[in-house]
Scaffold this motif. Sequence first.
Motif, PDB file in Angstrom:
ATOM      1  N   HIS A   1       1.582  -0.009   3.126  1.00  0.00           N
ATOM      2  CA  HIS A   1       0.561   0.238   2.480  1.00  0.00           C
ATOM      3  C   HIS A   1      -0.322  -0.879   2.433  1.00  0.00           C
ATOM      4  O   HIS A   1       0.059  -1.732   2.074  1.00  0.00           O
ATOM      5  N   ALA A   2      -1.921  -0.433   2.582  1.00  0.00           N
ATOM      6  CA  ALA A   2      -2.812  -1.415   2.469  1.00  0.00           C
ATOM      7  C   ALA A   2      -3.636  -0.798   1.369  1.00  0.00           C
ATOM      8  O   ALA A   2      -3.937   0.302   1.320  1.00  0.00           O
ATOM      9  N   ILE A   3      -4.043  -1.646   0.410  1.00  0.00           N
ATOM     10  CA  ILE A   3      -4.899  -1.359  -0.564  1.00  0.00           C
ATOM     11  C   ILE A   3      -6.080  -2.278  -0.589  1.00  0.00           C
ATOM     12  O   ILE A   3      -5.996  -3.431  -0.726  1.00  0.00           O
ATOM     13  N   GLY A   4      -7.283  -1.592  -0.771  1.00  0.00           N
ATOM     14  CA  GLY A   4      -8.757  -2.247  -0.862  1.00  0.00           C
ATOM     15  C   GLY A   4      -9.064  -1.995  -2.229  1.00  0.00           C
ATOM     16  O   GLY A   4      -9.168  -1.074  -2.621  1.00  0.00           O
ATOM     17  N   LYS A   5      -9.489  -3.096  -2.784  1.00  0.00           N
ATOM     18  CA  LYS A   5     -10.275  -2.902  -3.828  1.00  0.00           C
ATOM     19  C   LYS A   5     -11.362  -4.264  -3.980  1.00  0.00           C
ATOM     20  O   LYS A   5     -11.183  -5.297  -3.215  1.00  0.00           O
ATOM     21  N   ARG A   6     -12.420  -3.896  -4.768  1.00  0.00           N
ATOM     22  CA  ARG A   6     -13.449  -5.251  -4.673  1.00  0.00           C
ATOM     23  C   ARG A   6     -12.759  -6.319  -5.308  1.00  0.00           C
ATOM     24  O   ARG A   6     -12.488  -6.363  -6.592  1.00  0.00           O
ATOM     25  N   TRP A   7     -12.604  -7.586  -4.638  1.00  0.00           N
ATOM     26  CA  TRP A   7     -12.910  -7.700  -3.180  1.00  0.00           C
ATOM     27  C   TRP A   7     -11.724  -8.404  -2.478  1.00  0.00           C
ATOM     28  O   TRP A   7     -11.875  -9.619  -2.110  1.00  0.00           O
ATOM     29  N   ALA A   8     -10.657  -7.608  -2.624  1.00  0.00           N
ATOM     30  CA  ALA A   8      -9.418  -8.306  -1.854  1.00  0.00           C
ATOM     31  C   ALA A   8      -8.607  -7.230  -1.196  1.00  0.00           C
ATOM     32  O   ALA A   8      -8.591  -6.102  -1.686  1.00  0.00           O
ATOM     33  N   TRP A   9      -7.949  -7.364  -0.022  1.00  0.00           N
ATOM     34  CA  TRP A   9      -6.827  -6.585   0.440  1.00  0.00           C
ATOM     35  C   TRP A   9      -5.439  -6.970  -0.183  1.00  0.00           C
ATOM     36  O   TRP A   9      -5.356  -8.098  -0.355  1.00  0.00           O
ATOM     37  N   SER A  10      -4.800  -5.994  -0.249  1.00  0.00           N
ATOM     38  CA  SER A  10      -3.178  -6.347  -0.561  1.00  0.00           C
ATOM     39  C   SER A  10      -2.438  -5.317  -0.073  1.00  0.00           C
ATOM     40  O   SER A  10      -2.951  -4.227   0.304  1.00  0.00           O
ATOM     41  N   PHE A  11      -1.177  -5.853   0.577  1.00  0.00           N
ATOM     42  CA  PHE A  11      -0.320  -4.939   1.267  1.00  0.00           C
ATOM     43  C   PHE A  11       1.000  -4.729   0.654  1.00  0.00           C
ATOM     44  O   PHE A  11       1.461  -5.857   0.033  1.00  0.00           O
ATOM     45  N   GLN A  12       1.762  -3.849   0.719  1.00  0.00           N
ATOM     46  CA  GLN A  12       2.941  -3.527   0.003  1.00  0.00           C
ATOM     47  C   GLN A  12       4.137  -3.394   0.836  1.00  0.00           C
ATOM     48  O   GLN A  12       4.295  -2.806   1.819  1.00  0.00           O
ATOM     49  N   TYR A  13       4.989  -4.525   0.563  1.00  0.00           N
ATOM     50  CA  TYR A  13       6.380  -4.551   1.143  1.00  0.00           C
ATOM     51  C   TYR A  13       7.435  -4.149   0.118  1.00  0.00           C
ATOM     52  O   TYR A  13       7.148  -3.579  -1.083  1.00  0.00           O
ATOM     53  N   PRO A  14       8.571  -3.894   0.757  1.00  0.00           N
ATOM     54  CA  PRO A  14       9.871  -3.872  -0.018  1.00  0.00           C
ATOM     55  C   PRO A  14       9.975  -4.744  -1.291  1.00  0.00           C
ATOM     56  O   PRO A  14      10.419  -4.215  -2.414  1.00  0.00           O
ATOM     57  N   HIS A  15       9.520  -5.729  -1.333  1.00  0.00           N
ATOM     58  CA  HIS A  15       9.722  -6.786  -2.327  1.00  0.00           C
ATOM     59  C   HIS A  15       8.501  -6.878  -3.308  1.00  0.00           C
ATOM     60  O   HIS A  15       8.731  -7.278  -4.379  1.00  0.00           O
ATOM     61  N   GLY A  16       7.456  -6.244  -2.998  1.00  0.00           N
ATOM     62  CA  GLY A  16       6.179  -6.385  -3.796  1.00  0.00           C
ATOM     63  C   GLY A  16       4.977  -6.648  -3.004  1.00  0.00           C
ATOM     64  O   GLY A  16       4.865  -5.943  -1.842  1.00  0.00           O
ATOM     65  N   VAL A  17       4.036  -6.824  -3.247  1.00  0.00           N
ATOM     66  CA  VAL A  17       2.666  -6.927  -2.953  1.00  0.00           C
ATOM     67  C   VAL A  17       2.368  -8.263  -2.288  1.00  0.00           C
ATOM     68  O   VAL A  17       2.882  -9.418  -2.656  1.00  0.00           O
ATOM     69  N   ASP A  18       1.476  -8.551  -1.317  1.00  0.00           N
ATOM     70  CA  ASP A  18       0.958  -9.728  -0.698  1.00  0.00           C
ATOM     71  C   ASP A  18      -0.495  -9.479  -0.081  1.00  0.00           C
ATOM     72  O   ASP A  18      -0.929  -8.528   0.210  1.00  0.00           O
ATOM     73  N   ASN A  19      -0.965 -10.978  -0.266  1.00  0.00           N
ATOM     74  CA  ASN A  19      -2.540 -10.605   0.313  1.00  0.00           C
ATOM     75  C   ASN A  19      -2.703 -10.673   1.769  1.00  0.00           C
ATOM     76  O   ASN A  19      -3.584 -10.539   2.353  1.00  0.00           O
ATOM     77  N   ALA A  20      -1.560 -11.018   2.673  1.00  0.00           N
ATOM     78  CA  ALA A  20      -1.755 -11.048   3.836  1.00  0.00           C
ATOM     79  C   ALA A  20      -0.704  -9.628   4.471  1.00  0.00           C
ATOM     80  O   ALA A  20       0.180  -9.467   3.650  1.00  0.00           O
TER      81      ALA A  20
END
Length: 325
Positions: free
Chosen positions: A120-139
Motif C-alpha cells: 500500500h502506498a499513501i500520499g499525503k501533503r507532502w510525503a509518500w509512505s509505504f506499508q509493509y508487514p512490519h509498519g511503514v517506510d518512506n521508501a
Amino acid sequence: MISLFQPAPSLPKLPPSEHFWMPRDASVTAANIDWLYMFMVWMSVICTVGIFAAMAYFCTKYRATSRKANERAERSSDHNTTLEVTWSIIPLFVVIALFVWGFKGFVDLRTPPKDSLEIHAIGKRWAWSFQYPHGVDNALHVPVDRNVRIVIQSLDVLHSLYIPNFRTKMDAVPGRYTDLWFRATEAGEFPIFCAEYCGTSHSDMLSNVVVHPPGGYEKWVKEQIEIANSLPPVELGKRVYEKQGCNACHTIDGSPKIGPTWKGLFGKNESLQSGRNVKVDENYIRESILDPQKEIVAGMPNSMPVTKLSDREITGVIEYLKTLK
Ligand code: CUA
C-alpha cells in the motif's frame, strides 16, 4: 531539502541510461512503451522532414517567373485519385497499428498479474509512505524480478505516484483506491515523484524505489521487524520522524516549516486557534497525532494528516521530542 533517502550501500550503482532522452528503463513493461514512443517520434520526424523537403523542392521547381506563367500553372493543376487514396490509406493503417499497439500496452499496464506482491502506498501533503508487514517506510522496497502491485490512497488532495524508470504513473485520489503494477528488472534505487500539483511542497514530495536483489527483500523485512521491536523509545521516535514523513512539515532545528518546529516544543505553552492555551505534554502530543484536526496551533495551517502509529511508536515520538531542547 528533506533528507528522505536512506542510503542502501549494498545496492549496485547503475550505469547511466542507454537512452538519449529517457531515464534508464528498469521494468518489464518499459521497453514496449519506449518502442511505441520512439516509433511515434521518428515517424513524426520523418514525415516533417519529408513534407518540408517536398515543399522546398516544389517551391523551387515550379516557381513562377512571371504573372502570366503563374496563371497557366493554376489552370493546369489537376486531381490524382491514385495519389490521394495512397496518402490516405497508408497513414490510416499506421494509425490503426499505433492504436492496437498502444491499447495492448495500456491493457497490460492496467492488469496487475494475480500473483503480485501487494504494497500500500499513501500520499499525503507532502510525503509518500509505504506499508509493509512490519509498519511503514518512506521508501518503496520491492524484490527484483517479481510482480508488485501498489495500492494507492491519498489522505488529503490529489497526488500522483510516478516512477519514471518503470514508465508508470497513477493518481492518488482521496476517498478511493487506485493501483499500478510493475516488475523491476534490475536491483538498484530509482526516484519516485509526485506528478500532480498538490500545494506548497509538491516538488519536495519525493521518495525512491529500492529494488532488492534476490533474497534481499525478505531479509530487509525481517531486519525491520527486529528493529521495530527492539529499538529504545527515543531512537524509535527519531525513526518515526524520518520514516513517517513528519520531517516534511516539522523541523528539529527550530527553523520554520509548515508545522511547528519540534525543537523546544515539549513543555512549551502553545496558543491554539480556539483561543485556548495548552502546555505541550505527553497527552497533548498523543492527541495531536491521533486527532490532528481537533486543535490547531494559532497561525498554522490545518494540514496535518492522521498518521497511524502504534502506542509504542507514539511513546517513541514523545520521548524523542523531549530530547529536542
Ligand atoms: Cu503530492 Cu504533488
